[in-house]
Write an enzyme that holds these catalytic residues in place. Structure first.
Site: not given
Ligand SMILES: Cc1cc2nc3c(=O)[nH]c(=O)nc-3n(C[C@H](O)[C@H](O)[C@H](O)COP(=O)(O)OP(=O)(O)OC[C@H]3O[C@@H](n4cnc5c(N)ncnc54)[C@H](O)[C@@H]3O)c2cc1C
Length: 401
Positions: A387, A203, A299, A75, A295
Site C-alpha cells: 500500500y 476500507y 495505485k 497518514h 482503484p
Molecule cells: C473517473 C476516474 C476516477 C478515478 N478515481 C480514482 C480514485 O478514486 N483513486 C485512485 O487511486 N485512482 C483513481 N483513478 C485513477 C487515476 O486517476 C489515474 O490512474 C490517473 O489519472 C492516471 O494518470 P494519467 O496521466 O496516466 O491519465 P489521465 O489522468 O487520464 O490523463 C490523461 C490525459 O490525457 C488527455 N487526453 C485523452 N485523450 C487525449 C487526446 N486524444 N489528445 C490529447 N489529450 C488527451 C485527458 O483529457 C487527460 O487529461 C480514477 C480514474 C478515473 C478515470
C-alpha cells in the site's frame, strides 16, 4: 499548416504527461504537451488522492513538494472494517517508517500546470483531432489548435493520454496485446463538504457490499460505495447515499462518517487492463494509457508516476549519453511493477467487494481473510509494504553522468 519541432511530443496533460514534461525540462530536454480538454476541466477533475511514499519523494526531488508538504495529509496507517469493528494497520511500524500522503490528484495537476507555465515549454489545451504516426522512424503528431491545422515532428512520442486516448489504439494496431478483466461492480464516489470523522482511511466490507471512507482535506470528506456497473446516478439521492454509507461503515463503538452537503457524485466502472509491450518503436505509453487498475489499492496515479520516472531517466540517458539500453528496457521494467500492482489491486478488490452472484461461502471466506490480515503481523506487513508502495528503482532520478 503550422509545423512544429520538439524532442519529445507528449499527448495528454494528466499527471503522467505533465510530470514527464517537468522531469524532461529539468534535464534540459524539450517537449510539447497536447491536451484535448480545457485547463479548467483538467484542474477540476476529482480522481485519485493517495500518494505513495515514493511518489511524494519524487515530487520533492522535482521541486513540487512545497504545497504538498504544507497541505498534504500524511497518514501512517489505514483501517479495515468488518463485522462492525475497525482494525488499524500501522504502516510506519510495519515498514520501518513508510507512510502515504493524501493530496488530491487535481491539486497535484494544478501544481504541475503552474510549474509548466513557468517555463517556456509549450502546453496546449483544448486541441482536437490528435493523431500519432510514424513511430517506427519519424514520429509525427497531427492536431488542430483552434481552427489551425498543426503538426509536430519529434524524436519520440510519449502516449500519456489515459484510458480513452489515441495512443493506446495506435499501438494496438501493431503487435501489442491487451490483457484485461472487467469486474461485476462499480464505485459510486462522492465528495462531501464535511470534516472527516476519522483521521485515516477506512476500507469496509459489509453484507451489503464495499464502502470506503476517505478525505481530501480537513474540511472535505471523500466516500465511495460499491454499486452495480450500470446504475444511474440519478437513482441515488443524497439521502440514499448517506444511509447506505452509514449502514456499511458504522461500527459498534458508534463511529460513522459525518453527514454534510454532497458537492459532487459519480459512478465509475472497475477494470484491470495491461498493454504489452508498452513501447512500439519511438512511441512509449505511460500511465493509464498503458494500464488500468481497480482503484481499491489506490495505485493508478502512483503507477503513472513510476512509469514516468523510468521514461524520463531513459530519455535523459539517450540525450546525454547516447545510450538506448534504458529505452530498450523501459517496457519490461515497467511491466514488472505493473503486474505486481495489478496483483495487489486485484487482491484488495477481491477481499473487500461482494460479488453479485457470490455465495455465503464466499462472504465467510472473505471475512476469514480480513480476520487473518488484521491479526497476523506477516499479513499486515504484506499489505502495508504494497500500500505504501514498493520502492522505486534504486537509481532514482536521471543523472547526466
Ligand atoms: C473517473 C476516474 C476516477 C478515478 N478515481 C480514482 C480514485 O478514486 N483513486 C485512485 O487511486 N485512482 C483513481 N483513478 C485513477 C487515476 O486517476 C489515474 O490512474 C490517473 O489519472 C492516471 O494518470 P494519467 O496521466 O496516466 O491519465 P489521465 O489522468 O487520464 O490523463 C490523461 C490525459 O490525457 C488527455 N487526453 C485523452 N485523450 C487525449 C487526446 N486524444 N489528445 C490529447 N489529450 C488527451 C485527458 O483529457 C487527460 O487529461 C480514477 C480514474 C478515473 C478515470
Amino acid at each position: 499548416m503550422k509545423r512544429l519541432r520538439t524532442q519529445v511530443g507528449i499527448v495528454g496533460a494528466g499527471p503522467a504527461g505533465l510530470l514527464l514534461g517537468r522531469m524532461l525540462h529539468l534535464e534540459g530536454i524539450d517537449s510539447i504537451i497536447l491536451e484535448n480538454r480545457t485547463r479548467d476541466y483538467v484542474v477540476g477533475r476529482v480522481r485519485a488522492g493517495v500518494l505513495e511514499q515514493g511518489t511524494v519523494d519524487l515530487l520533492h526531488q522535482v521541486g513540487l513538494g512545497e504545497r504538498l508538504q504544507r497541505e498534504g495529509l500524511r497518514h501512517c496507517g489505514i483501517h479495515l472494517g468488518f463485522k462492525r469493528r475497525r482494525h488499524r494497520i500501522p504502516f510506519d511500524e510495519l515498514t520501518g517508517g513508510r507512510s502515504i500522503t493524501v493530496y488530491g490528484q487535481n491539486e497535484l495537476v494544478t501544481d504541475l500546470i503552474a510549474a509548466r507555465l513557468g517555463t517556456e515549454q509549450p502546453l496546449y489545451f483544448d486541441v482536437r483531432d490528435v493523431c500519432v504516426s510514424g513511430f517506427d522512424s519519424a514520429p509525427r503528431i497531427a492536431f488542430h489548435l483552434a481552427d489551425e491545422e498543426c503538426e509536430i515532428a519529434c524524436d519520440f512520442i510519449a502516449g500519456c493520454d489515459g484510458g480513452h486516448g489515441v495512443c493506446r489504439p495506435s499501438m494496438l494496431a501493431t503487435a501489442a496485446q491487451v490483457y484485461e478483466r472487467e469486474y461485476p461492480f462499480a464505485w459510486l464516489g462522492m465528495l462531501a463538504g464535511t470534516p472527516p470523522s476519522c483521521e485515516e482511511l477506512v476500507y469496509a466490507l459489509h453484507d451489503r457490499g464495499f464502502a470506503l471512507f476517505s478525505m481530501r482535506s480537513p474540511s472535505i470528506t471523500r466516500l465511495y460505495l460499491q454499486c452495480a456497473p450500470h446504475e444511474d446516478i440519478d437513482d441515488w439521492s443524497d439521502a440514499r447515499i448517506w444511509d447506505e454509507l452509514t449502514e456499511r461503515l458504522e461500527t459498534a463503538d458508534g463511529w460513522r462518517p459525518n453527514r454534510g452537503r454532497i458537492l459532487q457524485k459519480g459512478i465509475t466502472g472497475m477494470r484491470s487492463l495491461v498493454v504489452e509491450p508498452m513501447r512500439c518503436g519511438r512511441l512509449f505509453l505511460a500511465g493509464d494509457a498503458a494500464h488500468i487498475v481497480p482503484p481499491t489499492g489506490a495505485k493508478g496515479l502512483n503507477l503513472a508516476v513510476a512509469d514516468v520516472q523510468r521514461l524520463a531517466r531513459a530519455l535523459a540517458k539517450y540525450y546525454h549519453n547516447g545510450r538506448e539500453d534504458l529505452l530498450d528496457r523501459y517496457s519490461d521494467e515497467c511491466l514488472r511493477r505493473v503486474w505486481s500492482v495489478q496483483r495487489f489491486s486485484w487482491w484488495m478488490t477481491s477481499m473487500l467487494h461482494r460479488v453479485p452472484d457470490g455465495s455465503e461461502f464466499d462472504y465467510r471466506r472473505q471475512l476469514a481473510e480480513l480476520d487473518y490480515v488484521t491479526t497476523s503481523r506477516a499479513a499486515m506487513t504484506c499489505l502495508a509494504e504494497n500500500y505504501t508502495g514498493l520502492p522505486f528503482d534504486a537509481e532514482g532520478l536521471a543523472s547526466k553522468s
